[in-house]
Design an enzyme around this catalytic site. Sequence first.
Site, short mmCIF file in Angstrom:
data_model
loop_
_atom_site.label_atom_id
_atom_site.label_comp_id
_atom_site.label_asym_id
_atom_site.label_seq_id
_atom_site.Cartn_x
_atom_site.Cartn_y
_atom_site.Cartn_z
N ASP A 109 0.84 -1.19 0.00
CA ASP A 109 0.00 0.00 0.00
C ASP A 109 0.88 1.24 0.00
O ASP A 109 2.02 1.21 0.46
CB ASP A 109 -0.90 0.01 1.25
CG ASP A 109 -2.00 1.06 1.22
OD1 ASP A 109 -2.18 1.72 0.18
OD2 ASP A 109 -2.68 1.23 2.25
N HIS A 110 0.33 2.32 -0.53
CA HIS A 110 0.98 3.62 -0.41
C HIS A 110 0.90 4.10 1.04
O HIS A 110 0.03 3.67 1.80
CB HIS A 110 0.30 4.65 -1.31
CG HIS A 110 0.33 4.31 -2.76
ND1 HIS A 110 -0.70 4.61 -3.63
CD2 HIS A 110 1.27 3.68 -3.51
CE1 HIS A 110 -0.40 4.20 -4.84
NE2 HIS A 110 0.79 3.64 -4.80
N LEU B 64 -4.73 4.03 1.69
CA LEU B 64 -5.96 3.32 1.31
C LEU B 64 -5.95 2.84 -0.14
O LEU B 64 -6.97 2.87 -0.82
CB LEU B 64 -7.19 4.20 1.58
CG LEU B 64 -7.28 4.79 3.01
CD1 LEU B 64 -8.52 5.66 3.14
CD2 LEU B 64 -7.26 3.70 4.06
N HIS B 65 -4.77 2.40 -0.60
CA HIS B 65 -4.64 1.83 -1.94
C HIS B 65 -4.03 0.43 -1.85
O HIS B 65 -3.04 0.13 -2.52
CB HIS B 65 -3.76 2.71 -2.82
CG HIS B 65 -4.32 4.07 -3.09
ND1 HIS B 65 -3.53 5.16 -3.36
CD2 HIS B 65 -5.59 4.51 -3.14
CE1 HIS B 65 -4.30 6.22 -3.56
NE2 HIS B 65 -5.55 5.85 -3.43
N PRO B 66 -4.57 -0.47 -1.05
CA PRO B 66 -3.94 -1.78 -0.87
C PRO B 66 -4.07 -2.65 -2.11
O PRO B 66 -5.09 -2.64 -2.80
CB PRO B 66 -4.72 -2.37 0.31
CG PRO B 66 -6.08 -1.75 0.21
CD PRO B 66 -5.82 -0.35 -0.27
#
Length: 537
Positions: A295-296, A473-475
Amino acid sequence: MNQANSYDFIVTGAGSAGCAVAGRLSEDGRFRVLLLEAGPRDSYPWIHIPLGYHKTFNNPKVNWMFDSEPEAELNGRVMYQPRGKVLGGTSSINGMVYMRGNAADYDEWRQRGCEGWDYESVLPYFRRAEDNVRGSNDFHGTGGPLKVSDHRWQPSLAKAMHDAAVEAGIPANPDFNGANQEGVGYYQTTINNARRWSSARAYLGPAKGRKNLTVATGAHATRVLIENGRAVGVEYRTPAGLMTARAAREVIVSGGVYGSPQLLMLSGLGPAEHLRQHGIAVIKDMPGVGSHLHDHFNTYVAYRCTQPVTMNDLANSLPRRAMAAVQYAFGRTGPLASMGLFVGAFVRSDKRLERPDLQINMFAWAIKDRSRHGVIPQPFSAFGLSPVHLRPDGRGTVRLKSPDPMAAPEIRFNFLKSSYDFQALLEGMRLCREIARQPALKPFIVEEILPGPQVSSEADLKQDIRARGVSNLHPVGTCRMGREMDAVVDPQLKVHGIDALRVADASIMPSIVAGNTNAPSIMIGEKCAEMVRQAAL
């Protein structure tokens, strides 16, 4: 076999990718398709108002509201993970930025053995999905189901942010999804006529009335049925009890980066010892299921604003909210027609890097807290600049907490596991401060409020990152595609060693893309549907 409960294809999860898969597979009428969604229909009004995503951020009616395990490098803090539990999945509750990532991201996938996933190969699926207000060219499409638009409203602060970044030496870029990603520009959004355009609106809207597509809401997939090494159906829980549907051709798992590995493990596909610990019969030992979570990670620098032009002013003033409601109701304009994020920049934390590894989001608001309790704004006019690390070294896992399909999974990110992860963010914070010092933003800034000018040494900045940094929140990555020993799916998205079973969502990404993940997830759904149709000829 009961014909009423038998389909050609079953898709589990009506999120960004799942809606695209089901919508495309049902287009020509040849196949009977069942789309299962654990959440409700997307009838909650705030889903469709762009700025309303703050109302869905911690609403359990449309949100899974997952939490990570305590993160060791983040002072033991838990990372809240909102994920859509509604038709459209997270595309119904996200920030609506239309971003594909860097072309080199996909070329890297191909270099890792994922044939057909280089940028030249995936670009047609991005274009096929798209109906871009700017028109069609080599990079963009028109006539597709996904509406992509420019902001119809933005505050004066947005232009000042853009101009300040240019003054700081970042070149202007009119299209992050065009020939080059690097630079500063205005984001495009998945908004149409001031309404959110989720994957459900894009793909299920045109499918209304198709007799060959069944969309079942309140239908939580609990197990893929596997017989003699072949996926033959899905067991799912409804308010009426446990149901079973059979798939004559294939099952496509599209439960997202948390839901897909959880469903595979519940079905006996996963790390064998872990499954045995939960009393689950092992059908195939697959160590990669639930591994490689990627994730980021981001933090932010916040400023008190001299002018009442931020979203904080809206949140903290009843008259301003009333005026915004009138603007939106009668003209489809004003703050509610936006999502508060207008400008961004893609830069390299080190000039020796080949491509950007930082995304600077420039928010027309500043918050006190962001957690499962909601988004709490600062009580005064303020805005923020947020450096997002796009290529963190840390990798985590998704595991079962319980054999109960209704239980939340165990999520571990392992953020900040390398010096590079820190150094990239330190450079990002330095750059945010540099942007804020430029003449274009001078009329808007009273003072830096977070972390504050007193936080300047590397040691203090690292401590601040540990205390305030969060998942972006970019998993992705928990059912990753590839040919390595622990890859879960092949380049056709077929689960290794199991017939008639594919995974199609962000979990299949071999590595995270440099940007928001909704558009790539929709592309994955488009490409999966095409591969499935070709195989069915």
